[in-house]
Scaffold this active site. Structure first.
Site, PDB file in Angstrom:
ATOM      1  N   ASN A  46       0.925  -1.303  -0.010  1.00  0.00           N
ATOM      2  CA  ASN A  46       0.200  -0.136   0.131  1.00  0.00           C
ATOM      3  C   ASN A  46       0.763   1.316  -0.091  1.00  0.00           C
ATOM      4  OD1 ASN A  46       0.584  -0.621   2.638  1.00  0.00           O
ATOM      5  ND2 ASN A  46      -1.143   0.363   3.472  1.00  0.00           N
ATOM      6  N   GLU A  59      -3.099  -4.727  -2.813  1.00  0.00           N
ATOM      7  CA  GLU A  59      -3.698  -5.752  -3.880  1.00  0.00           C
ATOM      8  C   GLU A  59      -3.584  -5.013  -5.170  1.00  0.00           C
ATOM      9  OE1 GLU A  59      -4.784  -5.349  -0.927  1.00  0.00           O
ATOM     10  OE2 GLU A  59      -6.384  -6.209  -0.268  1.00  0.00           O
ATOM     11  N   CYS A  90     -10.243  -5.014   0.292  1.00  0.00           N
ATOM     12  CA  CYS A  90     -11.332  -4.158   0.251  1.00  0.00           C
ATOM     13  C   CYS A  90     -12.138  -4.444  -1.079  1.00  0.00           C
ATOM     14  CB  CYS A  90     -10.881  -2.654   0.536  1.00  0.00           C
ATOM     15  SG  CYS A  90     -10.219  -2.138  -1.164  1.00  0.00           S
TER      16      CYS A  90
HETATM   17  N1  THU Z   1      -5.386  -1.504   2.515  1.00  0.00           N
HETATM   18  C1  THU Z   1      -4.741  -2.364   1.678  1.00  0.00           C
HETATM   19  O1  THU Z   1      -3.617  -2.075   1.273  1.00  0.00           O
HETATM   20  N2  THU Z   1      -5.616  -3.407   0.994  1.00  0.00           N
HETATM   21  C2  THU Z   1      -6.960  -3.533   1.546  1.00  0.00           C
HETATM   22  O2  THU Z   1      -7.435  -4.371   1.076  1.00  0.00           O
HETATM   23  C3  THU Z   1      -7.596  -2.708   2.405  1.00  0.00           C
HETATM   24  C4  THU Z   1      -6.608  -1.464   3.172  1.00  0.00           C
HETATM   25  C5  THU Z   1      -4.523  -0.363   2.931  1.00  0.00           C
HETATM   26  C6  THU Z   1      -4.992   0.880   2.570  1.00  0.00           C
HETATM   27  C7  THU Z   1      -4.581   1.974   3.433  1.00  0.00           C
HETATM   28  O3  THU Z   1      -3.240   2.276   3.201  1.00  0.00           O
HETATM   29  C8  THU Z   1      -4.401   1.208   4.691  1.00  0.00           C
HETATM   30  O4  THU Z   1      -4.567  -0.428   4.524  1.00  0.00           O
HETATM   31  C9  THU Z   1      -5.652   1.173   5.745  1.00  0.00           C
HETATM   32  O5  THU Z   1      -6.890   1.361   5.251  1.00  0.00           O
END
Ligand code: THU
Length: 131
Positions: A46, A59, A90
């Site tokens: 992320n 992802e 998500c």
């Molecule tokens: N995040 C992801 O990388 N993948 C997900 O499926 C859910 C959320 C990250 C986005 C953000 O940087 C942090 O987790 C909190 O939402």
């Protein structure tokens, strides 16, 4: 290729990818590893932004790396978060994954647990324009 035989390798790659996460705002460092049918693995982390909505999830970062390299046939994804919480993908990531394989295997893990699921369960009746 037997996908479940790749799970350990995939989780290790997701965990490694989480080390590169840029998450100064949420503090959640997430890594993803996407397995292609030929065994190739692409990873993503992320990347957050001060303008929060510009953040990209691990992802989708992995999917875009793979597509950019010419790969589209994905069979599994592993997601690791360095936390006690679990991070199933998500909604936006589920939709992006479903574009390429609505039945792919999904593993999501944290420091203490590993969960196994698949995209059919996580995103039933997925919207697609493919026949
Ligand atoms: N995040 C992801 O990388 N993948 C997900 O499926 C859910 C959320 C990250 C986005 C953000 O940087 C942090 O987790 C909190 O939402």
């Amino acid at each position: 290729m037997e996908v479940s035989g790749q799970f350990d390798k995939l989780l290790k790659a997701a965990k490694e990818a989480s080390l590169n996460a840029y998450a100064p705002y949420s503090g959640y460092k997430v890594g993803a590893a996407l397995l292609c049918r030929d065994g190739t693995v692409f990873t993503g982390c992320n990347v957050e932004n001060a303008s929060y909505s510009l953040t990209i999830c691990a992802e989708r970062n992995a999917v875009f790396q793979a597509v950019n390299a010419g790969f589209r046939d994905f069979v599994a994804i592993a997601i690791y978060v360095d936390s006690d919480k679990l991070f199933p993908p998500c909604g936006a990531c589920r939709q992006v994954l479903a574009e390429f394989n609505p039945a792919m295997e999904v593993l999501y893990a944290n420091r203490a647990q590993i969960c196994r699921s698949n995209l059919e369960s996580l995103l039933p009746q997925a919207f697609t324009l493919k026949s």
